[in-house]
Enzyme design. Structure first.
Site, PDB file in Angstrom:
ATOM      1  N   ALA A  60      75.450  70.103  -7.447  1.00 24.25           N
ATOM      2  CA  ALA A  60      76.195  69.563  -6.453  1.00 24.25           C
ATOM      3  C   ALA A  60      77.587  70.041  -6.334  1.00 24.25           C
ATOM      4  O   ALA A  60      78.381  70.172  -7.291  1.00 24.25           O
ATOM      5  CB  ALA A  60      76.232  67.839  -6.763  1.00 24.25           C
ATOM      6  N   SER A  86      83.631  67.626  -2.204  1.00 27.25           N
ATOM      7  CA  SER A  86      85.028  68.073  -1.655  1.00 27.25           C
ATOM      8  C   SER A  86      86.119  67.806  -2.640  1.00 27.25           C
ATOM      9  O   SER A  86      86.923  68.595  -2.724  1.00 27.25           O
ATOM     10  CB  SER A  86      85.687  67.084  -0.352  1.00 27.25           C
ATOM     11  OG  SER A  86      85.449  65.863  -0.800  1.00 27.25           O
ATOM     12  N   ILE A  87      85.901  66.932  -3.644  1.00 32.50           N
ATOM     13  CA  ILE A  87      87.011  66.670  -4.774  1.00 32.50           C
ATOM     14  C   ILE A  87      86.274  67.401  -5.894  1.00 32.50           C
ATOM     15  O   ILE A  87      87.232  67.764  -6.793  1.00 32.50           O
ATOM     16  CB  ILE A  87      86.839  65.158  -5.008  1.00 32.50           C
ATOM     17  CG1 ILE A  87      87.298  64.680  -3.848  1.00 32.50           C
ATOM     18  CG2 ILE A  87      87.838  64.936  -6.051  1.00 32.50           C
ATOM     19  CD1 ILE A  87      88.910  64.729  -3.406  1.00 32.50           C
ATOM     20  N   ALA A  88      84.924  67.389  -6.209  1.00 35.47           N
ATOM     21  CA  ALA A  88      84.558  68.091  -7.645  1.00 35.47           C
ATOM     22  C   ALA A  88      83.007  68.624  -7.414  1.00 35.47           C
ATOM     23  O   ALA A  88      82.426  68.489  -6.565  1.00 35.47           O
ATOM     24  CB  ALA A  88      84.605  66.951  -8.742  1.00 35.47           C
ATOM     25  N   VAL A 119      79.159  69.208  -9.834  1.00 32.89           N
ATOM     26  CA  VAL A 119      78.634  68.834 -11.322  1.00 32.89           C
ATOM     27  C   VAL A 119      77.828  69.816 -11.560  1.00 32.89           C
ATOM     28  O   VAL A 119      76.947  70.562 -10.770  1.00 32.89           O
ATOM     29  CB  VAL A 119      77.829  67.423 -10.521  1.00 32.89           C
ATOM     30  CG1 VAL A 119      77.226  67.090 -11.833  1.00 32.89           C
ATOM     31  CG2 VAL A 119      78.825  66.549 -10.294  1.00 32.89           C
ATOM     32  N   LYS A 174      81.115  66.807 -14.436  1.00 32.32           N
ATOM     33  CA  LYS A 174      81.932  66.651 -13.248  1.00 32.32           C
ATOM     34  C   LYS A 174      83.175  67.508 -13.496  1.00 32.32           C
ATOM     35  O   LYS A 174      83.884  66.958 -14.227  1.00 32.32           O
ATOM     36  CB  LYS A 174      82.089  65.385 -12.738  1.00 32.32           C
ATOM     37  CG  LYS A 174      82.404  65.301 -11.029  1.00 32.32           C
ATOM     38  CD  LYS A 174      82.222  63.725 -10.936  1.00 32.32           C
ATOM     39  CE  LYS A 174      82.732  63.747  -9.402  1.00 32.32           C
ATOM     40  NZ  LYS A 174      82.453  62.305  -8.843  1.00 32.32           N
ATOM     41  N   ASP A 178      79.750  53.439  -2.292  1.00 34.23           N
ATOM     42  CA  ASP A 178      79.283  54.594  -1.786  1.00 34.23           C
ATOM     43  C   ASP A 178      77.921  54.641  -2.350  1.00 34.23           C
ATOM     44  O   ASP A 178      77.399  55.700  -2.659  1.00 34.23           O
ATOM     45  CB  ASP A 178      79.983  55.811  -2.122  1.00 34.23           C
ATOM     46  CG  ASP A 178      79.759  56.919  -1.419  1.00 34.23           C
ATOM     47  OD1 ASP A 178      79.323  56.958  -0.190  1.00 34.23           O
ATOM     48  OD2 ASP A 178      79.989  58.115  -1.965  1.00 34.23           O
TER      49      ASP A 178
END
Length: 515
Positions: A129, A132-134, A136, A156, A291
């Site tokens: 995956a 936008s931030i990280a 995996v 991550k 989320d």
């Protein structure tokens, strides 16, 4: 001095991208930075496909990580954008192209000051995956005493330079929010600066993976005695600010009904467990996963529901939970005055407003929704529509409730996908009623009262000490004001007038560079 031109140039880039997707309405509704918007109109693509919300989502995706996160935050503001646009922003995909494995290696080795191979016996170079931030990656730890073949984990890693880019864009958002509060008194009830601050705090938490690991650990403790719901274990020895290692989950995504049935699992029971877990998060613990979309929920072979990705979390204090309980019970029982009274008691509606008129508004929203077949009733949509009419009654925005409403909407969507014929809140009704009796009945109110008295008693010595100190200072030197207080009391210039010349200069200069 250089900060303002940089902000305005970034604002121009944003306006150009919005214009290219025919999504300038986002800036036009705010009614500020008019010269920038006017210039950007020259580049509007009137042939951009899709609904306004879809066009806006594509523009935000092009603008990068901060804009994607901001779009997701805006998706809870149906009171500001309307339901259709908010719903379209809910589909904004938090997906970017992955960054190279060489950067992954560099970040991990700089965080732990050791070679990657000493921390992980196997490490898949291709991410599973990339957001936008990280992103995996799957990995396996070296053999250990209790794990002779190593442990399968998910790692991550934060994106390079994500913090720098976020600081650049958050400065633009704060600038706009300040302008809105100064130039648009009618929008102050929406708390633009406070909303941006909450957005900044939320993303800052996401950009320190130790906070996410701590949130996962806290929720794991909250559910440690619950066999129906759990959280993956955090590997703290392989977790830092930019790297988090967690147990890898082996399970079926919660919305893949055919696979659930093939595994011998009952979709109705899965949704019951998900509803119970969400209710416990919100009302029992006051700490909820904000989320819970299908990609963040899995079902293990034994039927246990597992949640992942704890970057976005919400908290609700006990008094707010009690008011929410009053509202929920009032709506479920058709007691609309009770719903209205809860708003007034909580201070969300000013006392000079009419209780009877707000009761009528609550009825006008609830009757069309609560009169539907049971499986079509959406408590989240009801709350969303309620927030939309609050402008009439001068209700200030409640960001924590907006986040909860969005979370409820996503959770309801999962429920309808897995078990379309049922209402997940009706499945959780026995738990809801038990909680209402315990917390809203006489014993619950008595307990709340005793807690308030105890808290006041604990604060009393500090209050008396401060009062004594203040009296002494006044007696010796008279009343002195802090320099910051004096500064705040001076008349403030309208920031619109301060920045408008710079805005015009930046726009004209940039237009000369347009290819």
């Amino acid at each position: 001095m250089l900060r303002l031109p940089r902000i305005l140039l970034r604002l121009w880039v944003i306006a150009r991208v919005l214009a290219r997707h025919d999504a300038l309405f986002l800036m036009e509704r705010v009614g500020v930075a008019a010269p920038v918007v006017s210039a950007a109109r020259l580049f509007v693509n009137r042939n951009a496909p899709g609904r306004p919300g879809q066009r806006l989502a594509r523009a935000l995706a092009e603008l990068g990580p901060t804009a994607i996160k901001f779009g997701q935050a805006l998706s809870i503001r149906s009171d500001l954008l309307g339901e259709e646009i908010a719903a379209d922003l809910s589909d904004l995909q938090d997906q970017l192209a992955p960054f190279p494995f060489s950067e992954v290696r560099r970040i991990i080795e700089s965080e732990f000051d050791r070679p990657l191979e000493t921390m992980y016996a196997e490490f898949d170079e291709t991410p599973v995956a990339a957001a936008s931030i990280a992103q995996v990656h799957f990995a396996v730890t070296p053999p250990e005493l209790n794990h002779p073949t190593g442990r399968k984990v998910a790692v991550k890693i934060l994106r390079p330079d994500v913090a720098t880019n976020f600081r650049r864009d958050i400065a633009v958002l704060y600038w706009l929010a300040d302008i809105v509060e100064a130039a648009r008194p009618d929008l102050r009830r929406l708390k633009p600066v406070e909303t941006i601050r909450m957005f900044e705090d939320s993303v800052n938490m996401e950009m320190d993976l130790r906070f996410e690991a701590a949130a996962a650990s806290e929720m794991a403790e909250n559910f440690e005695d619950d066999p129906t719901f759990r959280v993956p274990e955090v590997d703290w020895s392989r977790t830092s600010q930019r790297v988090m290692t967690q147990e890898r989950i082996v399970g079926v995504p919660v919305d893949e009904v055919d696979r659930l049935l093939a595994a011998g699992l009952d979709p109705l029971e899965i949704i019951r467990r998900a509803a119970d877990a969400f209710f416990n998060m919100v009302f029992r613990d006051g700490f909820f996963h904000a989320d819970l979309h299908p990609g963040n929920m899995f079902v293990e072979p034994n039927g246990t529901v597992v949640a992942v990705d704890f970057g976005i979390m919400g908290r609700i204090d006990r008094p707010t939970r009690r008011y929410l309980g009053e509202m929920l019970l009032g709506f479920l029982n058709g007691e609309y005055r009770r719903v209205a009274q809860a708003h007034f008691t909580a201070g969300w509606i000013p006392a000079d407003q009419s209780l009877e008129s707000f009761t009528q508004a609550c009825r006008s929203i609830a009757e069309p929704i609560m009169g539907k077949p049971l499986n079509e009733i959406s408590i989240a949509r009801l709350l969303g529509q309620l927030f939309q009419v609050t402008e009439t009654f001068e209700m200030e925005a409640q960001p924590q409730l907006l986040m909860l409403q969005k979370s409820m909407l996503v959770t309801e969507g999962v429920g309808r996908t897995v078990a379309p014929s049922v209402n997940m809140w009706e499945l959780a009704r026995p738990m809801i009623e038990a909680w209402m009796i315990e917390n809203l009945g006489p014993m619950g109110r008595l307990r709340d009262g005793m807690e308030s008295i105890t808290g006041a008693a604990e604060r009393l010595p500090r209050i008396l000490e401060h009062a004594d100190r203040a009296a002494s200072l006044m007696g010796e030197d008279g009343l002195r004001l802090h320099p910051d207080t004096l500064k705040a009391m001076r008349p403030r210039r309208n920031p619109v007038l301060q920045v408008l010349p710079w805005g015009l200069v930046a726009v004209l200069a940039t237009l000369l560079l347009v290819d």
